[in-house]
Scaffold this active site. Structure first.
Site, PDB file in Angstrom:
ATOM      1  N   LYS A   1       0.760  -1.235  -0.182  1.00 58.56           N
ATOM      2  CA  LYS A   1       0.099  -0.098  -0.094  1.00 58.56           C
ATOM      3  C   LYS A   1       0.922   1.170   0.068  1.00 58.56           C
ATOM      4  O   LYS A   1       0.809   2.150  -0.771  1.00 58.56           O
ATOM      5  CB  LYS A   1      -0.817   0.048   1.381  1.00 58.56           C
ATOM      6  CG  LYS A   1      -1.809  -1.034   1.443  1.00 58.56           C
ATOM      7  CD  LYS A   1      -2.695  -1.142   2.683  1.00 58.56           C
ATOM      8  CE  LYS A   1      -1.881  -1.159   4.005  1.00 58.56           C
ATOM      9  NZ  LYS A   1      -1.318  -2.431   4.070  1.00 58.56           N
TER      10      LYS A   1
ATOM     11  N   ARG B   1      11.780  -5.949   5.388  1.00 56.09           N
ATOM     12  CA  ARG B   1      11.632  -4.464   5.047  1.00 56.09           C
ATOM     13  C   ARG B   1      12.532  -3.777   5.989  1.00 56.09           C
ATOM     14  O   ARG B   1      12.775  -3.880   6.760  1.00 56.09           O
ATOM     15  CB  ARG B   1      10.214  -4.022   5.394  1.00 56.09           C
ATOM     16  CG  ARG B   1       9.893  -2.701   5.281  1.00 56.09           C
ATOM     17  CD  ARG B   1       8.261  -2.533   5.138  1.00 56.09           C
ATOM     18  NE  ARG B   1       7.722  -2.624   6.193  1.00 56.09           N
ATOM     19  CZ  ARG B   1       6.179  -2.555   6.452  1.00 56.09           C
ATOM     20  NH1 ARG B   1       5.636  -2.120   5.509  1.00 56.09           N
ATOM     21  NH2 ARG B   1       5.723  -2.938   7.653  1.00 56.09           N
TER      22      ARG B   1
ATOM     23  N   ARG C   1      -9.875   1.461   8.345  1.00 50.76           N
ATOM     24  CA  ARG C   1      -9.205   0.285   8.552  1.00 50.76           C
ATOM     25  C   ARG C   1     -10.510  -0.710   9.406  1.00 50.76           C
ATOM     26  O   ARG C   1     -10.117  -1.774   9.618  1.00 50.76           O
ATOM     27  CB  ARG C   1      -8.090   0.345   9.881  1.00 50.76           C
ATOM     28  CG  ARG C   1      -7.271  -0.959   9.767  1.00 50.76           C
ATOM     29  CD  ARG C   1      -6.027  -0.285   8.887  1.00 50.76           C
ATOM     30  NE  ARG C   1      -4.937  -0.873   9.519  1.00 50.76           N
ATOM     31  CZ  ARG C   1      -3.697  -0.312   9.172  1.00 50.76           C
ATOM     32  NH1 ARG C   1      -3.360   0.430   8.420  1.00 50.76           N
ATOM     33  NH2 ARG C   1      -2.706  -1.034   9.656  1.00 50.76           N
TER      34      ARG C   1
ATOM     35  N   ARG D   1      -0.990  -8.575  13.525  1.00 51.20           N
ATOM     36  CA  ARG D   1      -1.483  -7.415  12.352  1.00 51.20           C
ATOM     37  C   ARG D   1      -2.253  -8.394  11.361  1.00 51.20           C
ATOM     38  O   ARG D   1      -3.477  -7.568  10.959  1.00 51.20           O
ATOM     39  CB  ARG D   1      -0.131  -6.921  11.785  1.00 51.20           C
ATOM     40  CG  ARG D   1       0.531  -6.032  12.861  1.00 51.20           C
ATOM     41  CD  ARG D   1       2.001  -5.474  12.419  1.00 51.20           C
ATOM     42  NE  ARG D   1       1.776  -4.729  11.073  1.00 51.20           N
ATOM     43  CZ  ARG D   1       2.953  -4.717  10.305  1.00 51.20           C
ATOM     44  NH1 ARG D   1       4.070  -5.290  10.936  1.00 51.20           N
ATOM     45  NH2 ARG D   1       3.102  -4.112   9.137  1.00 51.20           N
TER      46      ARG D   1
ATOM     47  N   ARG E   1      11.270  -1.554  11.332  1.00 55.10           N
ATOM     48  CA  ARG E   1      10.133  -1.184  12.313  1.00 55.10           C
ATOM     49  C   ARG E   1       9.885  -2.274  13.377  1.00 55.10           C
ATOM     50  O   ARG E   1       9.858  -3.391  13.112  1.00 55.10           O
ATOM     51  CB  ARG E   1       8.630  -1.076  11.358  1.00 55.10           C
ATOM     52  CG  ARG E   1       8.230   0.045  10.822  1.00 55.10           C
ATOM     53  CD  ARG E   1       7.232   0.332   9.772  1.00 55.10           C
ATOM     54  NE  ARG E   1       5.954  -0.395  10.216  1.00 55.10           N
ATOM     55  CZ  ARG E   1       5.129  -0.390   9.507  1.00 55.10           C
ATOM     56  NH1 ARG E   1       4.842   0.134   8.355  1.00 55.10           N
ATOM     57  NH2 ARG E   1       3.730  -1.009   9.776  1.00 55.10           N
TER      58      ARG E   1
HETATM   59  P1  AP5 Z   1       4.820  -1.690   1.873  1.00 54.42           P
HETATM   60  O1  AP5 Z   1       4.534  -1.025   0.748  1.00 54.42           O
HETATM   61  O2  AP5 Z   1       5.749  -1.007   3.033  1.00 54.42           O
HETATM   62  O3  AP5 Z   1       3.534  -2.522   2.613  1.00 54.42           O
HETATM   63  P2  AP5 Z   1       2.285  -1.929   3.132  1.00 54.42           P
HETATM   64  O4  AP5 Z   1       0.971  -2.487   2.781  1.00 54.42           O
HETATM   65  O5  AP5 Z   1       2.514  -0.333   3.343  1.00 54.42           O
HETATM   66  O6  AP5 Z   1       2.305  -2.540   4.748  1.00 54.42           O
HETATM   67  P3  AP5 Z   1       2.433  -2.060   6.158  1.00 54.42           P
HETATM   68  O7  AP5 Z   1       3.188  -3.063   7.016  1.00 54.42           O
HETATM   69  O8  AP5 Z   1       2.926  -0.553   6.082  1.00 54.42           O
HETATM   70  O9  AP5 Z   1       1.024  -2.059   6.435  1.00 54.42           O
HETATM   71  P4  AP5 Z   1       0.422  -2.022   7.869  1.00 54.42           P
HETATM   72  O10 AP5 Z   1      -1.144  -1.924   7.383  1.00 54.42           O
HETATM   73  O11 AP5 Z   1       0.503  -3.071   8.292  1.00 54.42           O
HETATM   74  O12 AP5 Z   1       0.945  -0.874   8.532  1.00 54.42           O
HETATM   75  P5  AP5 Z   1       0.619   0.574   8.866  1.00 54.42           P
HETATM   76  O13 AP5 Z   1       1.804   1.471   8.962  1.00 54.42           O
HETATM   77  O14 AP5 Z   1      -0.653   0.946   8.040  1.00 54.42           O
HETATM   78  O15 AP5 Z   1       5.589  -3.151   1.249  1.00 54.42           O
HETATM   79  C1  AP5 Z   1       6.131  -3.966   2.490  1.00 54.42           C
HETATM   80  C2  AP5 Z   1       7.544  -4.606   1.859  1.00 54.42           C
HETATM   81  O16 AP5 Z   1       7.264  -5.345   0.806  1.00 54.42           O
HETATM   82  C3  AP5 Z   1       8.559  -3.489   1.616  1.00 54.42           C
HETATM   83  O17 AP5 Z   1       9.909  -4.176   2.135  1.00 54.42           O
HETATM   84  C4  AP5 Z   1       8.451  -3.261  -0.077  1.00 54.42           C
HETATM   85  O18 AP5 Z   1       9.653  -3.004  -0.415  1.00 54.42           O
HETATM   86  C5  AP5 Z   1       8.048  -4.784  -0.385  1.00 54.42           C
HETATM   87  N1  AP5 Z   1       7.180  -4.878  -1.678  1.00 54.42           N
HETATM   88  C6  AP5 Z   1       6.436  -3.973  -1.718  1.00 54.42           C
HETATM   89  N2  AP5 Z   1       5.769  -4.249  -3.057  1.00 54.42           N
HETATM   90  C7  AP5 Z   1       6.410  -5.510  -3.450  1.00 54.42           C
HETATM   91  C8  AP5 Z   1       6.468  -6.146  -4.697  1.00 54.42           C
HETATM   92  N3  AP5 Z   1       5.658  -6.088  -5.568  1.00 54.42           N
HETATM   93  N4  AP5 Z   1       7.305  -7.425  -4.695  1.00 54.42           N
HETATM   94  C9  AP5 Z   1       8.349  -7.445  -3.616  1.00 54.42           C
HETATM   95  N5  AP5 Z   1       8.139  -6.814  -2.723  1.00 54.42           N
HETATM   96  C10 AP5 Z   1       7.260  -5.663  -2.530  1.00 54.42           C
HETATM   97  O19 AP5 Z   1      -0.034   0.420  10.354  1.00 54.42           O
HETATM   98  C11 AP5 Z   1       0.906   0.203  11.319  1.00 54.42           C
HETATM   99  C12 AP5 Z   1       0.025   0.253  12.840  1.00 54.42           C
HETATM  100  O20 AP5 Z   1      -0.534   1.386  13.144  1.00 54.42           O
HETATM  101  C13 AP5 Z   1      -1.078  -0.744  12.729  1.00 54.42           C
HETATM  102  O21 AP5 Z   1      -0.747  -2.105  13.055  1.00 54.42           O
HETATM  103  C14 AP5 Z   1      -2.017  -0.045  13.752  1.00 54.42           C
HETATM  104  O22 AP5 Z   1      -1.515  -0.557  14.989  1.00 54.42           O
HETATM  105  C15 AP5 Z   1      -1.825   1.394  13.615  1.00 54.42           C
HETATM  106  N6  AP5 Z   1      -2.835   2.015  12.412  1.00 54.42           N
HETATM  107  C16 AP5 Z   1      -2.545   2.564  11.339  1.00 54.42           C
HETATM  108  N7  AP5 Z   1      -3.674   2.801  10.817  1.00 54.42           N
HETATM  109  C17 AP5 Z   1      -4.671   2.800  11.407  1.00 54.42           C
HETATM  110  C18 AP5 Z   1      -6.032   2.659  11.518  1.00 54.42           C
HETATM  111  N8  AP5 Z   1      -6.867   3.260  10.295  1.00 54.42           N
HETATM  112  N9  AP5 Z   1      -6.556   2.394  12.677  1.00 54.42           N
HETATM  113  C19 AP5 Z   1      -6.417   1.831  13.556  1.00 54.42           C
HETATM  114  N10 AP5 Z   1      -4.839   1.563  13.721  1.00 54.42           N
HETATM  115  C20 AP5 Z   1      -3.968   2.007  12.943  1.00 54.42           C
HETATM  116 MG    MG Z   2       2.557   1.095   4.888  1.00 54.09          MG
END
Ligand code: AP5
Ligand code: MG
Length: 213
Positions: free
Chosen positions: A15, A125, A90, A169, A158
């Site tokens: 994402k 990552r 979410r 997660r 992270r």
């Molecule tokens: P990346 O692009 O970083 O993936 P992502 O989908 O953004 O994954 P996240 O881990 O950021 O999602 P998340 O939803 O768990 O975390 P968030 O920060 O939102 O890619 C991942 C890896 O894959 C990278 O190494 C990349 O290089 C690689 N990659 C990408 N594309 C690829 C491809 N095509 N081929 C190969 N490799 C590839 O949330 C974190 C925490 O915050 C949550 O757990 C929660 O506690 C809190 N939080 C955030 N938003 C909310 C909300 N709305 N409500 C409640 N809690 C929330």
């Molecule tokens: Mg992300």
């Protein structure tokens, strides 16, 4: 063109990676609640202190906290031409709060990736704490080891990217976030994108949806 966008998908779906590229191409802001919460945590603000425990355990931060920060962000002048929500909403109550606030979306892009690949992506990552860019030790290494290509900051792992917290997660995602696909499907806004393959190919799949609107 569809410019009021939301990226939906499990942890590691790409994402953030895809949202950042799209935001640059369309010149609209990427609004990542994860990045905003991590910045608050790093600064030790009351919001960050409240969110930290949930994030470190891989649980969702309470709806009212997240809805508050997103509403505030969407009041900014820079969203007039569009925005990319990354990691919000979410939960169904978050999606309802967004609609009640009068924020309309043009497309919800649901990125799917098999579970074993998600695990490999998360545990390899490297993240930029300044600009939120994501790299991967094997799949997408930075040009210079340990340094963000985009802004030059030192990359980190992270705290929630361990195999154990990833499991929690993923469970949070399946229980609380996955139902949003049906929520937005019912409203005619859901677009499915296959999230495996080269980054450029996935970006082109997303652009097809954006440009078709
Ligand atoms: P990346 O692009 O970083 O993936 P992502 O989908 O953004 O994954 P996240 O881990 O950021 O999602 P998340 O939803 O768990 O975390 P968030 O920060 O939102 O890619 C991942 C890896 O894959 C990278 O190494 C990349 O290089 C690689 N990659 C990408 N594309 C690829 C491809 N095509 N081929 C190969 N490799 C590839 O949330 C974190 C925490 O915050 C949550 O757990 C929660 O506690 C809190 N939080 C955030 N938003 C909310 C909300 N709305 N409500 C409640 N809690 C929330
Ligand atoms: Mg992300």
């Amino acid at each position: 063109m569809r410019t009021r966008l939301m990226m939906l998908g499990p942890p590691g779906a790409g994402k953030g990676t895809q949202a950042q590229r799209l935001a640059e191409a369309l010149r609209i802001p990427q609004i990542s609640t994860g990045d905003m919460l991590r910045a608050a945590k790093a600064q030790g603000t009351p919001l960050g202190l409240e969110a930290a425990g949930y994030m470190d355990r891989g649980e969702l931060v309470p709806d009212e906290v997240v809805v508050g920060i997103v509403k505030e962000r969407l009041a900014g002048a820079d969203v007039a031409q569009g925005f990319i929500l990354d990691g919000f909403p979410r939960t169904v109550p978050q999606a309802e709060a967004l609609a009640e606030a009068g924020v309309q979306l043009d497309a919800v892009i649901n990125v799917s990736v098999p579970e074993d690949e998600l695990m490999a992506r998360i545990t390899g990552r490297l993240s930029c704490p300044s600009c939120g860019a994501a790299f991967h030790r094997d799949n997408h290494p930075p040009r210079q080891e340990g340094t963000c290509d985009a802004c030059g900051s030192a990359l980190i792992v992270r705290k929630d990217d361990s195999a154990e917290v990833f499991g929690q997660r993923l469970r949070s995602y399946q229980a609380k976030t996955a139902p949003l696909a049906a929520f937005y499907q019912d409203r005619g806004l859901l677009f499915e994108v296959e999230g495996t393959g080269p980054l450029d190919v996935i970006q082109a799949r997303i652009r097809d949806i954006v440009d078709a609107g």
